[in-house]
Design a protein around this motif. Sequence first.
Motif, short mmCIF file in Angstrom:
data_model
loop_
_atom_site.label_atom_id
_atom_site.label_comp_id
_atom_site.label_asym_id
_atom_site.label_seq_id
_atom_site.Cartn_x
_atom_site.Cartn_y
_atom_site.Cartn_z
N MET A 355 1.07 -1.24 0.08
CA MET A 355 -0.02 -0.27 0.12
C MET A 355 1.06 1.63 -0.19
SD MET A 355 -3.22 -0.66 2.61
CE MET A 355 -1.51 -1.05 3.94
N GLY A 356 2.34 1.00 0.70
CA GLY A 356 2.73 2.47 0.99
C GLY A 356 3.80 2.62 0.96
N SER A 360 6.91 2.86 5.10
CA SER A 360 5.58 3.35 5.53
C SER A 360 5.61 1.91 6.50
CB SER A 360 4.19 3.01 4.60
OG SER A 360 4.25 2.04 4.37
#
Length: 395
Positions: A355-356, A360
Amino acid sequence: MTSAYQGVASIALPRSLQQFDPVHKVSLLATTTTLAAILAIFGMVLGGMISDRTHSRWGRRTPSIAIGCTVAAILLVMMGSARSAGALMILMPALWLALNFYQAAMTAMLTDRVAPGDLGKVSAAIALGAPVGTLIGVNITSFVTSALGSYMAIAAVLLAGTGILIGFTPESPYLERKVQARPKQGWALSSFGDRDFSLAFVSRFLLFIAFYSVTGYLFFLVQDYIGLQRLPGRDAGKAVSVVFSIITVGWIVVTPITGFIADRIAKIQWIVGLSSIGIGLSIMVPALYPTWTAMIVFSAGVGVSFGIYVAIDLKLMALVLPDPDAAGRDMALLGVAGGAPQILTPSIAAAIIGMGGYSSLFLPGAVVGIIGGIASFFIQLKRHRERADGMASNG
Protein backbone atom coordinates in the motif's frame (compact mmCIF):
# COMPACT_ATOMS: atom_id res chain seq x y z
CA MET A 1 17.48 -22.88 18.44
CA THR A 2 17.79 -19.13 17.87
CA SER A 3 20.39 -19.71 15.15
CA ALA A 4 17.81 -21.83 13.31
CA TYR A 5 15.05 -19.24 13.70
CA GLN A 6 17.11 -16.25 12.64
CA GLY A 7 19.29 -17.96 10.07
CA VAL A 8 16.29 -19.35 8.21
CA ALA A 9 13.84 -16.45 8.59
CA SER A 10 16.26 -13.56 8.04
CA ILE A 11 18.45 -14.79 5.18
CA ALA A 12 18.18 -18.43 4.08
CA LEU A 13 14.46 -18.51 3.29
CA PRO A 14 14.22 -15.05 1.60
CA ARG A 15 17.35 -15.80 -0.43
CA SER A 16 16.03 -19.20 -1.56
CA LEU A 17 12.63 -17.79 -2.51
CA GLN A 18 14.32 -14.99 -4.43
CA GLN A 19 16.35 -17.54 -6.38
CA PHE A 20 13.29 -19.62 -7.25
CA ASP A 21 10.96 -16.70 -8.08
CA PRO A 22 12.44 -13.16 -7.88
CA VAL A 23 9.22 -11.56 -9.18
CA HIS A 24 6.93 -12.99 -6.49
CA LYS A 25 9.44 -13.22 -3.63
CA VAL A 26 7.50 -10.90 -1.28
CA SER A 27 4.16 -12.67 -1.65
CA LEU A 28 5.81 -16.09 -1.43
CA LEU A 29 7.55 -15.13 1.82
CA ALA A 30 4.28 -13.77 3.21
CA THR A 31 2.34 -16.93 2.31
CA THR A 32 5.01 -19.28 3.62
CA THR A 33 5.39 -17.49 6.93
CA THR A 34 1.63 -17.28 7.44
CA LEU A 35 1.36 -21.05 7.08
CA ALA A 36 4.28 -21.42 9.47
CA ALA A 37 2.57 -19.14 12.00
CA ILE A 38 -0.41 -21.47 12.26
CA LEU A 39 1.72 -24.55 12.84
CA ALA A 40 4.06 -22.68 15.19
CA ILE A 41 1.19 -21.89 17.53
CA PHE A 42 0.14 -25.54 17.60
CA GLY A 43 3.74 -26.64 18.11
CA MET A 44 4.31 -24.28 21.00
CA VAL A 45 1.15 -25.24 22.88
CA LEU A 46 1.56 -28.97 22.19
CA GLY A 47 5.16 -28.91 23.38
CA GLY A 48 4.17 -27.29 26.66
CA MET A 49 1.13 -29.48 27.26
CA ILE A 50 2.82 -32.76 26.37
CA SER A 51 5.88 -32.01 28.48
CA ASP A 52 3.58 -31.13 31.43
CA ARG A 53 2.19 -34.67 31.18
CA THR A 54 5.40 -36.56 30.47
CA HIS A 55 6.69 -39.03 33.05
CA SER A 56 10.00 -40.72 32.23
CA ARG A 57 13.36 -41.77 33.60
CA TRP A 58 14.91 -38.92 31.57
CA GLY A 59 12.74 -36.25 33.19
CA ARG A 60 9.68 -34.24 32.34
CA ARG A 61 10.95 -32.04 29.48
CA THR A 62 13.91 -33.91 27.97
CA PRO A 63 11.94 -36.35 25.76
CA SER A 64 10.05 -33.51 24.07
CA ILE A 65 13.28 -31.54 23.58
CA ALA A 66 15.03 -34.52 21.98
CA ILE A 67 12.13 -35.30 19.64
CA GLY A 68 11.70 -31.68 18.55
CA CYS A 69 15.42 -31.25 17.88
CA THR A 70 15.71 -34.43 15.79
CA VAL A 71 12.69 -33.62 13.62
CA ALA A 72 13.88 -30.02 13.12
CA ALA A 73 17.35 -31.15 12.02
CA ILE A 74 15.87 -33.50 9.42
CA LEU A 75 13.60 -30.76 8.08
CA LEU A 76 16.52 -28.32 7.80
CA VAL A 77 18.44 -30.76 5.60
CA MET A 78 15.33 -31.27 3.47
CA MET A 79 14.96 -27.48 3.03
CA GLY A 80 18.54 -27.27 1.84
CA SER A 81 17.76 -29.93 -0.77
CA ALA A 82 14.50 -28.27 -1.93
CA ARG A 83 14.23 -27.53 -5.63
CA SER A 84 11.16 -25.32 -5.70
CA ALA A 85 9.38 -22.58 -3.80
CA GLY A 86 6.48 -25.00 -3.31
CA ALA A 87 8.67 -27.43 -1.41
CA LEU A 88 9.86 -24.64 0.90
CA MET A 89 6.25 -23.62 1.50
CA ILE A 90 5.64 -27.08 2.94
CA LEU A 91 8.93 -27.67 4.75
CA MET A 92 9.33 -24.29 6.47
CA PRO A 93 5.96 -24.47 8.33
CA ALA A 94 6.80 -28.04 9.39
CA LEU A 95 10.18 -26.80 10.67
CA TRP A 96 8.49 -24.06 12.72
CA LEU A 97 6.15 -26.67 14.23
CA ALA A 98 9.12 -28.75 15.38
CA LEU A 99 11.16 -25.78 16.64
CA ASN A 100 8.26 -24.37 18.64
CA PHE A 101 7.50 -27.78 20.14
CA TYR A 102 11.17 -27.90 21.16
CA GLN A 103 11.15 -24.33 22.52
CA ALA A 104 8.06 -24.84 24.67
CA ALA A 105 9.54 -27.82 26.49
CA MET A 106 12.89 -26.11 26.96
CA THR A 107 11.39 -22.87 28.31
CA ALA A 108 9.26 -24.79 30.83
CA MET A 109 12.47 -26.02 32.47
CA LEU A 110 12.87 -22.54 33.96
CA THR A 111 9.86 -22.88 36.26
CA ASP A 112 10.83 -26.46 37.16
CA ARG A 113 14.41 -25.82 38.21
CA VAL A 114 14.88 -22.16 39.27
CA ALA A 115 13.85 -20.49 42.56
CA PRO A 116 11.92 -17.17 42.24
CA GLY A 117 14.77 -15.17 43.78
CA ASP A 118 17.17 -16.31 41.06
CA LEU A 119 14.87 -15.83 38.08
CA GLY A 120 16.47 -12.54 37.01
CA LYS A 121 20.01 -13.92 36.80
CA VAL A 122 18.92 -17.12 35.07
CA SER A 123 16.64 -15.24 32.68
CA ALA A 124 19.56 -13.01 31.72
CA ALA A 125 21.86 -16.00 31.26
CA ILE A 126 19.33 -17.66 28.94
CA ALA A 127 18.83 -14.38 27.10
CA LEU A 128 22.56 -14.16 26.39
CA GLY A 129 22.27 -17.37 24.40
CA ALA A 130 19.83 -15.74 21.99
CA PRO A 131 22.17 -13.07 20.52
CA VAL A 132 24.94 -15.63 20.22
CA GLY A 133 22.52 -17.90 18.34
CA THR A 134 21.40 -14.99 16.18
CA LEU A 135 24.99 -14.09 15.38
CA ILE A 136 25.80 -17.69 14.47
CA GLY A 137 22.65 -18.17 12.40
CA VAL A 138 22.84 -15.01 10.30
CA ASN A 139 26.58 -15.33 9.73
CA ILE A 140 26.33 -18.99 8.69
CA THR A 141 23.58 -18.21 6.17
CA SER A 142 25.30 -15.03 5.03
CA PHE A 143 28.73 -16.51 4.32
CA VAL A 144 27.79 -20.10 3.39
CA THR A 145 26.13 -19.36 0.07
CA SER A 146 25.28 -22.98 -0.77
CA ALA A 147 21.66 -23.65 0.20
CA LEU A 148 22.32 -27.20 1.37
CA GLY A 149 25.52 -26.20 3.17
CA SER A 150 23.89 -23.36 5.11
CA TYR A 151 20.88 -25.42 6.20
CA MET A 152 23.08 -28.36 7.21
CA ALA A 153 25.33 -26.05 9.24
CA ILE A 154 22.30 -24.69 11.12
CA ALA A 155 21.13 -28.26 11.78
CA ALA A 156 24.57 -29.17 13.15
CA VAL A 157 24.52 -26.19 15.54
CA LEU A 158 21.03 -27.14 16.76
CA LEU A 159 22.03 -30.75 17.38
CA ALA A 160 25.25 -29.77 19.16
CA GLY A 161 23.50 -27.26 21.44
CA THR A 162 20.78 -29.73 22.36
CA GLY A 163 23.35 -32.43 23.06
CA ILE A 164 25.17 -30.11 25.46
CA LEU A 165 21.91 -29.20 27.24
CA ILE A 166 20.78 -32.78 27.69
CA GLY A 167 24.21 -34.25 28.36
CA PHE A 168 25.65 -31.71 30.81
CA THR A 169 22.47 -30.57 32.62
CA PRO A 170 20.30 -33.70 32.76
CA GLU A 171 16.90 -33.66 34.40
CA SER A 172 16.09 -35.88 37.34
CA PRO A 173 13.69 -38.75 36.62
CA TYR A 174 10.06 -37.67 36.75
CA LEU A 175 7.94 -40.74 37.45
CA GLU A 176 5.27 -39.43 39.82
CA ARG A 177 1.77 -39.50 38.36
CA LYS A 178 -0.76 -37.15 39.94
CA VAL A 179 -4.46 -37.84 39.76
CA GLN A 180 -5.89 -34.84 37.93
CA ALA A 181 -9.45 -33.67 37.70
CA ARG A 182 -11.13 -33.82 34.33
CA PRO A 183 -10.36 -30.55 32.51
CA LYS A 184 -13.15 -28.08 32.10
CA GLN A 185 -14.43 -26.81 28.75
CA GLY A 186 -11.97 -24.29 27.33
CA TRP A 187 -9.28 -25.39 29.78
CA ALA A 188 -6.38 -24.87 27.36
CA LEU A 189 -6.98 -21.10 27.36
CA SER A 190 -8.24 -20.77 30.94
CA SER A 191 -5.19 -18.79 32.03
CA PHE A 192 -6.38 -15.83 29.97
CA GLY A 193 -8.97 -15.33 32.68
CA ASP A 194 -6.11 -14.00 34.81
CA ARG A 195 -5.71 -10.25 34.19
CA ASP A 196 -1.95 -10.06 34.63
CA PHE A 197 -1.31 -13.12 32.47
CA SER A 198 -3.40 -11.54 29.69
CA LEU A 199 -1.59 -8.20 29.99
CA ALA A 200 1.78 -9.96 29.81
CA PHE A 201 0.63 -11.80 26.69
CA VAL A 202 -0.58 -8.61 24.97
CA SER A 203 2.54 -6.65 25.91
CA ARG A 204 4.84 -9.41 24.70
CA PHE A 205 2.90 -9.91 21.47
CA LEU A 206 3.00 -6.22 20.57
CA LEU A 207 6.69 -5.85 21.41
CA PHE A 208 7.65 -8.71 19.12
CA ILE A 209 5.38 -7.38 16.38
CA ALA A 210 7.37 -4.14 16.61
CA PHE A 211 10.72 -5.95 16.63
CA TYR A 212 9.96 -8.23 13.69
CA SER A 213 8.18 -5.55 11.67
CA VAL A 214 11.65 -4.44 10.61
CA THR A 215 13.98 -7.37 11.32
CA GLY A 216 11.64 -9.88 9.66
CA TYR A 217 11.90 -7.96 6.38
CA LEU A 218 15.44 -6.73 6.91
CA PHE A 219 16.92 -8.45 3.86
CA PHE A 220 14.53 -6.69 1.49
CA LEU A 221 14.56 -3.41 3.47
CA VAL A 222 18.30 -2.89 3.21
CA GLN A 223 18.33 -4.07 -0.39
CA ASP A 224 15.35 -2.13 -1.77
CA TYR A 225 14.71 0.71 0.73
CA ILE A 226 18.21 1.74 1.80
CA GLY A 227 19.62 0.66 -1.58
CA LEU A 228 22.46 -1.67 -2.53
CA GLN A 229 24.71 1.24 -3.49
CA ARG A 230 24.65 2.48 0.11
CA LEU A 231 25.42 -0.88 1.72
CA PRO A 232 28.85 -2.16 2.74
CA GLY A 233 30.17 -4.15 -0.19
CA ARG A 234 26.81 -3.60 -1.94
CA ASP A 235 25.73 -6.93 -0.46
CA ALA A 236 22.34 -7.22 1.29
CA GLY A 237 23.26 -10.45 3.05
CA LYS A 238 26.39 -8.97 4.59
CA ALA A 239 24.48 -5.79 5.52
CA VAL A 240 21.94 -7.90 7.43
CA SER A 241 24.85 -9.61 9.16
CA VAL A 242 26.27 -6.22 10.22
CA VAL A 243 22.88 -5.05 11.56
CA PHE A 244 22.37 -8.20 13.61
CA SER A 245 25.96 -8.07 14.85
CA ILE A 246 25.43 -4.56 16.23
CA ILE A 247 22.14 -5.62 17.82
CA THR A 248 23.97 -8.56 19.35
CA VAL A 249 26.72 -6.40 20.86
CA GLY A 250 24.18 -4.08 22.52
CA TRP A 251 22.22 -7.09 23.70
CA ILE A 252 25.25 -8.77 25.26
CA VAL A 253 26.48 -5.61 26.99
CA VAL A 254 23.25 -4.72 28.82
CA THR A 255 21.69 -8.13 29.48
CA PRO A 256 23.95 -9.33 32.36
CA ILE A 257 23.66 -5.98 34.16
CA THR A 258 19.89 -5.91 33.78
CA GLY A 259 19.49 -9.50 34.97
CA PHE A 260 21.52 -8.78 38.10
CA ILE A 261 19.44 -5.68 38.87
CA ALA A 262 16.14 -7.44 38.13
CA ASP A 263 16.38 -9.65 41.23
CA ARG A 264 16.62 -6.49 43.35
CA ILE A 265 13.74 -4.50 41.84
CA ALA A 266 10.09 -5.14 42.65
CA LYS A 267 8.40 -3.48 39.65
CA ILE A 268 10.26 -5.16 36.81
CA GLN A 269 7.23 -4.63 34.58
CA TRP A 270 8.23 -0.96 34.34
CA ILE A 271 11.64 -1.89 32.95
CA VAL A 272 9.94 -4.18 30.45
CA GLY A 273 7.62 -1.35 29.41
CA LEU A 274 10.37 1.25 28.97
CA SER A 275 12.49 -1.14 26.91
CA SER A 276 9.54 -1.81 24.61
CA ILE A 277 9.04 1.92 24.14
CA GLY A 278 12.76 2.23 23.38
CA ILE A 279 12.41 -0.30 20.57
CA GLY A 280 9.47 1.66 19.15
CA LEU A 281 11.45 4.90 19.12
CA SER A 282 14.49 3.23 17.53
CA ILE A 283 12.35 1.92 14.67
CA MET A 284 11.48 5.51 13.73
CA VAL A 285 15.08 6.45 12.87
CA PRO A 286 15.29 4.73 9.43
CA ALA A 287 11.83 6.08 8.60
CA LEU A 288 13.10 9.65 9.01
CA TYR A 289 16.53 9.03 7.45
CA PRO A 290 16.70 6.24 4.83
CA THR A 291 20.47 5.84 5.04
CA TRP A 292 22.93 3.16 6.10
CA THR A 293 23.96 5.39 9.04
CA ALA A 294 20.35 5.45 10.23
CA MET A 295 20.29 1.64 10.11
CA ILE A 296 23.38 1.61 12.33
CA VAL A 297 21.64 3.91 14.84
CA PHE A 298 18.52 1.73 14.65
CA SER A 299 20.62 -1.37 15.30
CA ALA A 300 22.29 0.13 18.38
CA GLY A 301 19.00 1.39 19.85
CA VAL A 302 17.18 -1.88 19.27
CA GLY A 303 20.13 -3.89 20.57
CA VAL A 304 20.25 -2.05 23.90
CA SER A 305 16.46 -1.89 24.36
CA PHE A 306 15.90 -5.51 23.39
CA GLY A 307 18.83 -6.63 25.54
CA ILE A 308 17.19 -5.01 28.57
CA TYR A 309 13.85 -6.58 27.69
CA VAL A 310 14.99 -10.17 27.22
CA ALA A 311 17.01 -10.06 30.46
CA ILE A 312 13.74 -9.75 32.40
CA ASP A 313 11.29 -11.32 29.97
CA LEU A 314 11.43 -14.89 31.27
CA LYS A 315 11.26 -13.73 34.89
CA LEU A 316 8.13 -11.71 34.18
CA MET A 317 6.60 -14.68 32.35
CA ALA A 318 7.34 -17.04 35.25
CA LEU A 319 5.87 -14.64 37.83
CA VAL A 320 2.49 -14.19 36.10
CA LEU A 321 1.74 -17.91 35.69
CA PRO A 322 -1.63 -18.57 37.36
CA ASP A 323 -1.34 -22.38 37.66
CA PRO A 324 1.97 -24.03 38.67
CA ASP A 325 0.73 -27.44 37.56
CA ALA A 326 0.28 -26.13 34.00
CA ALA A 327 3.54 -24.17 33.82
CA GLY A 328 4.58 -25.76 30.53
CA ARG A 329 1.28 -24.97 28.87
CA ASP A 330 1.17 -21.37 30.13
CA MET A 331 4.82 -20.64 29.35
CA ALA A 332 4.05 -22.00 25.89
CA LEU A 333 1.11 -19.63 25.50
CA LEU A 334 3.34 -16.70 26.46
CA GLY A 335 5.92 -18.14 24.09
CA VAL A 336 3.35 -17.94 21.29
CA ALA A 337 3.14 -14.21 22.00
CA GLY A 338 6.82 -13.98 21.12
CA GLY A 339 7.02 -16.62 18.41
CA ALA A 340 3.91 -15.94 16.34
CA PRO A 341 4.85 -12.31 15.51
CA GLN A 342 8.12 -13.51 14.01
CA ILE A 343 6.09 -15.39 11.45
CA LEU A 344 2.92 -13.29 11.20
CA THR A 345 4.69 -9.95 10.75
CA PRO A 346 5.93 -10.58 7.18
CA SER A 347 2.33 -11.08 6.06
CA ILE A 348 1.26 -7.84 7.69
CA ALA A 349 4.36 -6.11 6.38
CA ALA A 350 3.71 -7.33 2.84
CA ALA A 351 0.28 -5.67 2.88
CA ILE A 352 1.72 -2.43 4.29
CA ILE A 353 4.55 -2.40 1.74
CA GLY A 354 2.06 -3.01 -1.07
CA MET A 355 0.00 0.00 0.00
CA GLY A 356 2.69 2.52 0.90
CA GLY A 357 6.13 1.17 0.11
CA TYR A 358 8.93 0.27 2.50
CA SER A 359 8.90 3.68 4.22
CA SER A 360 5.36 3.03 5.52
CA LEU A 361 6.51 -0.05 7.42
CA PHE A 362 8.27 1.75 10.26
CA LEU A 363 5.50 3.87 11.83
CA PRO A 364 3.09 0.97 12.59
CA GLY A 365 5.98 -0.98 14.12
CA ALA A 366 6.94 1.96 16.32
CA VAL A 367 3.35 2.52 17.47
CA VAL A 368 2.65 -1.08 18.47
CA GLY A 369 5.98 -1.22 20.34
CA ILE A 370 5.02 1.80 22.41
CA ILE A 371 1.51 0.45 23.09
CA GLY A 372 3.03 -2.86 24.19
CA GLY A 373 5.25 -1.03 26.64
CA ILE A 374 2.32 0.88 28.10
CA ALA A 375 0.34 -2.36 28.55
CA SER A 376 3.06 -3.83 30.77
CA PHE A 377 2.80 -0.87 33.17
CA PHE A 378 -0.57 -2.22 34.34
CA ILE A 379 0.69 -5.67 35.38
CA GLN A 380 0.49 -6.23 39.15
CA LEU A 381 3.16 -8.65 40.33
CA LYS A 382 2.70 -8.48 44.11
CA ARG A 383 0.20 -11.32 44.46
CA HIS A 384 2.09 -13.53 42.01
CA ARG A 385 5.39 -12.96 43.80
CA GLU A 386 3.84 -13.78 47.19
CA ARG A 387 2.45 -17.05 45.81
CA ALA A 388 5.80 -17.97 44.21
CA ASP A 389 7.67 -17.25 47.43
CA GLY A 390 5.17 -19.37 49.34
CA MET A 391 5.68 -22.27 46.96
CA ALA A 392 9.46 -21.95 47.26
CA SER A 393 9.33 -21.95 51.08
CA ASN A 394 7.02 -24.98 51.06
CA GLY A 395 9.36 -26.76 48.68
